[in-house]
Enzyme design. Structure first.
Site, PDB file in Angstrom:
ATOM      1  N   GLY A 185     -79.469  54.606 -62.445  1.00  0.00           N
ATOM      2  CA  GLY A 185     -78.645  54.527 -63.645  1.00  0.00           C
ATOM      3  C   GLY A 185     -77.514  55.539 -63.664  1.00  0.00           C
ATOM      4  O   GLY A 185     -77.741  56.718 -63.516  1.00  0.00           O
ATOM      5  N   SER A 186     -76.265  55.090 -63.859  1.00  0.00           N
ATOM      6  CA  SER A 186     -75.157  56.022 -63.738  1.00  0.00           C
ATOM      7  C   SER A 186     -73.845  55.377 -64.156  1.00  0.00           C
ATOM      8  O   SER A 186     -73.799  54.260 -64.659  1.00  0.00           O
ATOM      9  CB  SER A 186     -75.062  56.501 -62.294  1.00  0.00           C
ATOM     10  OG  SER A 186     -75.123  55.389 -61.421  1.00  0.00           O
ATOM     11  N   ARG A 187     -72.747  56.116 -63.872  1.00  0.00           N
ATOM     12  CA  ARG A 187     -71.415  55.656 -64.246  1.00  0.00           C
ATOM     13  C   ARG A 187     -70.411  56.281 -63.278  1.00  0.00           C
ATOM     14  O   ARG A 187     -70.629  57.385 -62.757  1.00  0.00           O
ATOM     15  CB  ARG A 187     -71.149  56.103 -65.684  1.00  0.00           C
ATOM     16  CG  ARG A 187     -69.725  55.982 -66.149  1.00  0.00           C
ATOM     17  CD  ARG A 187     -69.658  56.404 -67.603  1.00  0.00           C
ATOM     18  NE  ARG A 187     -68.397  57.039 -67.922  1.00  0.00           N
ATOM     19  CZ  ARG A 187     -68.131  57.604 -69.086  1.00  0.00           C
ATOM     20  NH1 ARG A 187     -69.067  57.647 -70.021  1.00  0.00           N
ATOM     21  NH2 ARG A 187     -66.966  58.151 -69.311  1.00  0.00           N
TER      22      ARG A 187
END
Length: 224
Positions: A185-187
């Site tokens: 999970g990230s950006r």
């Protein structure tokens, strides 16, 4: 094909799952409990394999285009003050990756790496406005032939606990090549020159090394 960053956890998970399945057969007499435990173990293995997948992408390199560095959804397109490197206004395009997306980071453009820095930090949810400045992150600047300096930032999310960055200062990199990985999970934020022609829309799903995020104004005008 699986990413090299997942090799250890894939092997470890596979061994644990096989052990659970075998031990359950020998030591658990309650049928529903035995099969339930085995199915859950297999589902965990499938999720791990799915997360670390690394699909091959054939890239048509183009100096006039910035490609998406990751798979995900565009959650922000706005003019902002970039305070770490440029200390000036840039167009920010942010792409959020859910746990089901491919988490490989790919170079959005070809060029020379001018800046690469890791920052320890918090683990706010990746879509939080302050995650770009307060979360664990890396900042990479590439000098490109047509856009000049562009910046992309890998940002850890609430689940992510490790950012892998392969970019090294002075290295010549190619658009679409493997630039790193963010676990669970990230950006990724892109910071582009103000005269860039943005070609994506808010909430649009994008594919790493495939979707064009921006073009030069000259190319846009020629196409029009």
């Amino acid at each position: 094909m699986f990413h090299r960053e997942g090799q250890r956890i894939i092997i470890t998970t596979f061994i644990i799952v096989c052990t659970i399945i075998v031990l359950a057969n020998y030591f658990i007499d309650i049928t529903w409990l035995k099969f339930g435990l085995q199915i859950i173990s297999l589902l965990i293995l499938i999720l791990i394999l799915q997360f670390f997948r690394n699909p091959k992408r054939n890239v048509s390199k183009n100096f006039d285009e910035i490609l998406a560095p990751v798979d995900g959804k565009v959650v922000a397109i706005e003019e902002v003050e970039e305070t770490e490197y440029f200390k000036a206004k840039r167009i920010q395009v942010s792409i959020f990756m859910s746990p089901i997306n491919v988490h490989v980071t790919r170079y959005p453009a070809s060029g020379l790496v001018k800046f690469s820095k890791y920052h320890a930090g918090k683990y706010l949810v990746a879509w939080h406005p302050k995650s770009s400045e307060e979360n664990e992150r890396t900042t990479i600047v590439i000098n490109t032939p047509k856009f000049g300096d562009i910046l992309y930032r890998q940002i850890a999310g609430a689940l992510a606990r490790r950012i892998v960055n392969y970019a090294e200062v002075g290295e010549s990199v190619q658009q679409g090549e493997d630039a790193g990985f963010i676990k669970f999970g990230s950006r990724v934020d892109l910071f582009l020159p103000l005269d860039s022609a943005i070609t994506v829309k808010l909430h649009q799903k994008v594919t790493g090394a495939k979707t064009c995020i921006a073009t030069t104004r000259v190319k846009k005008e020629n196409e029009d």
